[in-house]
Scaffold this motif. Structure first.
Motif, PDB file in Angstrom:
ATOM      1  N   TRP A   1       0.838  -1.198   0.000  1.00  0.00           N
ATOM      2  CA  TRP A   1       0.000   0.000   0.000  1.00  0.00           C
ATOM      3  C   TRP A   1       0.872   1.247   0.000  1.00  0.00           C
ATOM      4  O   TRP A   1       2.060   1.195   0.326  1.00  0.00           O
ATOM      5  CB  TRP A   1      -0.935   0.020   1.208  1.00  0.00           C
TER       6      TRP A   1
ATOM      7  N   TYR B   1      -2.420   4.017  -3.239  1.00  0.00           N
ATOM      8  CA  TYR B   1      -2.414   2.703  -3.884  1.00  0.00           C
ATOM      9  C   TYR B   1      -2.690   1.653  -2.818  1.00  0.00           C
ATOM     10  O   TYR B   1      -2.258   1.788  -1.663  1.00  0.00           O
ATOM     11  CB  TYR B   1      -1.063   2.437  -4.566  1.00  0.00           C
TER      12      TYR B   1
ATOM     13  N   SER C   1      -2.980  -2.742  -2.910  1.00  0.00           N
ATOM     14  CA  SER C   1      -3.052  -3.956  -3.697  1.00  0.00           C
ATOM     15  C   SER C   1      -4.293  -4.756  -3.329  1.00  0.00           C
ATOM     16  O   SER C   1      -4.916  -4.544  -2.289  1.00  0.00           O
ATOM     17  CB  SER C   1      -1.793  -4.805  -3.483  1.00  0.00           C
TER      18      SER C   1
END
Length: 889
Positions: free
Chosen positions: A400, A411, A413
């Motif tokens: 992340w 972001y 995952s």
């Protein structure tokens, strides 16, 4: 006009008061028979005095009046204007002349004095105005945002404004008297000296130059100096210098030059070429990098055709379409391929924006980037991302990135979503993720993030827990590090979340094992130090080699045991051959044995029972060396077991009778207490089936019914647990509670029963009752039993409202009191004394345990349950409970 009226009024006033004064003087002179000359003198004094008031006309009029009065009253013949004596006429002429001349002189004096006063006032005003102007000009000079210096012909600073001194980090008095060269760099001082000489050579001519000045702290700023020489009051030349700070301008110019160089380097490094295209004229500009990308000679003239010539045949149509739309003034961004002369393929990303020139023509400015390497990396990245996603899923590790400015995930995952129990394909809010973090770990996680943002260096590790929807707990180990921006602040946190639930469980098991091992070690150390056992050791042939007998047990076993096998020490080998056969097999297999009990004899020949355990030991090569173990005298234990077996037979008979009696009472209690929640469970289950059986199932209603079933099941389970605890005389779970809260909880549980039987509930709960120490569930059961009894008592009532009243208050002794009143059939006089006894009931289907259990619960809390007698129909049950302080004391 106003001044003329004012002067006229002033003259009239002077004339009136002067006339009155002359009349008074006349009367006084006539009264005393004053001589003509004395009266004339008095008149002259009056005229001169009133002339001081400033009106010449009024004074002249008074002079004429005075002459007439003298001629009429004081010169013969009297009371006639005729004058017989020439001397008197001469006096009157002299009087008139003196009065008019004197009045005129006085007026001139007054006028000159007023003129002098006005001039003085104007001078004072001019002086103040001059000071104000000087102050304003000095303020402008001092604080004008331009540095001003005044230097003499040798370069000494004569004056400097505050702004100029401040810009250089000095106070004005620190610079005045110094050479102006002190504030320039050593290498620039000769230039400054020549500039000043040029100004002095050409008096009155301005000179401008750019140069650097040195501040007091050593820093440098660029200035544009405008200087002019002029002659001072004593004809000495001075140079006035005005300095404009152009540091930012210089920096901008330098930055622009660097930017141009950097742009060229950046285009080369990033494989990005810039271009311009005037649609109307067809003129095209390419940067050097653009020629390199398309592999054309930089001397060639760029055209649209050059682009089409290099375009891959499969992409020419799309490129031509983009060019056609560009002719309409549309911005464009597209990717296409180039087919190079050597057969290689390049991927190009082109981006352009349309602008309007001053003549109205459409002009495009854009960039073309060689993204061939990026395309190749993208393909590798896609493969790597697929491998990474598989690896994260297999290792339960998610990655992340946290944006510190926007305070959200930049972001995350797919594995992070899985770790938190979410579908990776569905969007998840930050609040939803935080709701899954264990409440006890949320603050810790936020503190670690704040610390990482503040410290900005190193890795930060922390553990937290995730609460899954199914109630499970997932342990996560997080590792993060900070990304620092150009301004030195933390802009991003990048980290991983790893599922360490299994490792955490293994660590807990290991810690528990280590704790148990330490406890066992300590326990056996204590045993070895305090036990009265015998320690022994045998050799590989199983013959006893060592025997350490405890001092307090000396003489228990027979002497001469060293060198004997255990079979020869025992006296029950023939009685239990199988036991000894198995023991010998264990010894031959070199396995440990435990709790081998056998009979032997002590030194006195009396039978003795011992229990022994042993463990084989080996050398470092694995060779068997023998056994080590411990032996315990259990003679007393064996004999006690024998006596206990006899006692246990008698206790079993008594326990059987006790269990039968207790089981009968407990079974009746459970049947009575569980009947109500079970009935509610059945009712709610039927309702749930009804909601589910509709053409369109009513899921919310069915969910509510299932929730009610769960509540009633929990209630039934709590009833069984509490009744069992009561039957076993277990301890009550006492906590500090408010009786009104207990009443409200109980009402919630019987609301449906009240509605089903059409009973109206009215509560009269006294506010601010003191706290009591009680078991909440047991008191709820008492209230529920009393309410249900009241509901059942009102089933036969048809002629009045079925009303149930619950009241809370304090009795005369200050204790908490609660009463439940119904308007049912009431209790017969003969049944009042027995209604609280076990197994007594007035109901055909009752067991007679409800009120008995209620009384037991109340009494267990130190209170009392009773029936209140009343005249009207129905019955009132009330109980009192001691206050919290009373229970504690």
């Amino acid at each position: 006009m106003y001044n003329q009226l004012s002067k006229f009024g002033h003259s009239v006033t002077q004339l009136i008061f002067g006339s009155i004064t002359l009349a008074a003087v006349t009367l006084a002179s006539a009264y005393v028979h004053s001589h003509f000359a004395a009266t004339a003198f008095a008149y002259l004094v009056v005229i001169l005095l009133f002339s001081l008031m400033g009106s010449f006309i009024a004074s002249s009029a008074l002079s004429i009046v005075s002459v007439a009065a003298l001629a009429y009253l004081f010169t013969p013949p009297t009371f006639s204007l005729r004058i017989d004596d020439p001397q008197d006429l001469l006096v009157l002429v002299a009087f008139l002349t003196a009065s008019i001349v004197g009045t005129h002189l006085i007026r001139n004096v007054r006028h000159e004095r007023e003129t002098a006063r006005e001039i003085a006032a104007k001078l004072r005003h001019s002086e103040a105005d001059l000071r104000d102007r000087e102050k304003r000009w000095r303020a402008i000079f001092e604080h004008n945002p331009v540095m001003y210096f005044m230097v003499d012909e040798v370069g000494t600073v004569l004056n400097v404004n505050t702004f100029g001194a401040t810009q250089l980090g000095y106070a004005p008095e620190e610079i005045v008297g110094l050479s102006v060269l002190k504030i320039f760099r050593d290498e620039d001082r000769e230039v400054v000296r020549k500039c000043i000489e040029a100004c002095l050579t050409d008096i009155g001519q301005s000179h401008t130059w750019d140069i650097q000045k040195v501040r007091k702290d050593g820093s440098v700023l660029w200035v544009r100096e405008n200087a002019k020489a002029m002659l001072w009051a004593d004809d000495k030349p001075i140079v006035l210098i005005a300095c404009e700070d152009i540091t930012e301008r210089k920096r901008t110019v330098l930055a622009l030059r660097r930017s141009e160089a950097h742009l060229a380097q950046a285009q080369e490094l990033s494989h990005t070429g810039s271009f311009g295209w005037n649609v109307a004229t067809g003129e095209v500009f390419w940067s050097r990098e653009n020629f390199r990308i398309f592999e054309y000679d930089p001397e060639a003239t760029p055209t649209q055709q050059l682009v089409l010539d290099r375009t891959h045949p499969e992409d020419k149509a799309s490129v031509q379409d983009v060019l056609d739309r560009a002719f309409q003034g549309e911005d464009f961004e597209h990717e296409y391929r180039l087919l190079m002369p050597d057969g290689s393929v390049k991927h190009i990303h082109a981006l352009a924006r349309a602008t309007r020139t001053p003549t109205g023509d459409i002009e495009f400015v854009g960039a073309a980037t060689d993204i061939t390497a990026t395309k190749q990396v993208e393909q590798q990245l896609r493969r790597s991302e697929a491998y990474l996603a598989d690896a994260q899923q297999l290792s339960h590790t998610g990655t992340w990135s946290w944006d510190c400015h926007r305070r959200c995930f930049a972001y995350r995952s797919a594995e992070v979503s899985r770790l938190f129990g979410f579908d990776p394909e569905e969007p998840v809010s930050l609040e939803a993720i935080r709701s899954r973090i264990h409440p006890d770990d949320l603050a810790l996680q936020q503190d670690v993030q704040r610390l990482a943002i503040e410290q900005r260096t190193g890795n930060f590790e922390y553990d937290f827990r995730i609460c899954l929807p199914d109630g499970g707990i997932r342990h996560i180990h997080a590792i993060a590090h900070a990304v620092v921006g150009s301004d030195g602040s933390t802009v991003e946190l990048i980290g991983t979340h790893m599922d360490v639930t299994e490792q955490h469980a293994a660590r807990e098991r290991l810690e528990n094992t280590l704790a148990a091992l330490r406890e066992s070690e300590q326990r056996f150390r204590d045993y070895a130090e305090t036990a009265s056992d015998w320690l022994w050791e045998t050799g590989p042939d199983h013959l006893l080699t060592q025997f350490l007998e405890h001092a307090s047990a000396a003489g228990v076993l027979a002497k001469g045991l060293i060198g004997l096998p255990r079979r020869e020490i025992a006296r029950d080998v023939e009685e239990e051959p199988e036991k000894w056969r198995q023991h010998q097999a264990t010894l031959d297999a070199h396995l440990p044995f435990r709790d081998l009990i056998y009979r032997t004899v002590n030194r006195n020949g009396s039978p003795t029972y011992v229990r022994t355990s042993g463990k084989p030991f080996f050398d470092i090569s694995g060779n068997f060396l023998g056994y080590r173990g411990v032996t315990t005298d259990i003679t007393a234990m064996i004999r006690a077991d024998q006596a206990e077996q006899e006692l246990r037979k008698a206790q079993a008979e008594l326990a059987h009778v006790t269990r039968v009696t207790t089981l009968g009472e407990l079974t009746a209690s459970i049947a009575h207490e569980v009947n109500q929640p079970l009935a509610a469970i059945i009712s709610n289950a039927d309702a749930c089936l009804g909601w589910m059986g509709r053409e369109t199932p009513d899921l919310p209603a069915a969910r509510s019914s299932v929730e009610w079933i769960i509540e009633d099941a929990i209630r039934a389970s709590e009833v069984i647990r509490r009744v069992r605890a009561h039957a076993k005389k277990g301890e009550i779970e006492m906590v500090t509670i408010d009786i009104n809260d207990v009443v409200k909880d109980a009402i919630t549980l019987v609301t449906r029963e009240l509605a089903n039987h059409q009973v109206t509930l009215r509560t009269e709960l006294a506010p601010s009752l003191p706290a009591i120490l009680a078991d909440r569930v047991q008191l709820q059961q008492v209230i529920i039993n009393l309410v249900m009894n009241g509901i059942e008592a009102m089933q036969a009532v048809d002629d009045r409202t079925r009303e149930l009243v619950i009241q809370s208050s304090r009795d005369d002794m200050g204790r908490v009191q609660l009463s439940v009143t119904d308007c049912g059939v009431g209790i017969a006089e003969d049944d009042t004394d027995r209604i609280l006894d076990p197994f007594f009931t007035t109901k055909s289907s009752g067991l007679g345990m409800g009120l008995s259990i209620c009384r037991s619960i109340v009494e267990a809390h130190g209170g009392r349950l009773s029936i209140v007698r009343k005249q009207e129909p129905g019955a009132t049950f009330q109980f009192v409970l001691p206050l919290h302080e009373e229970v504690v004391s």
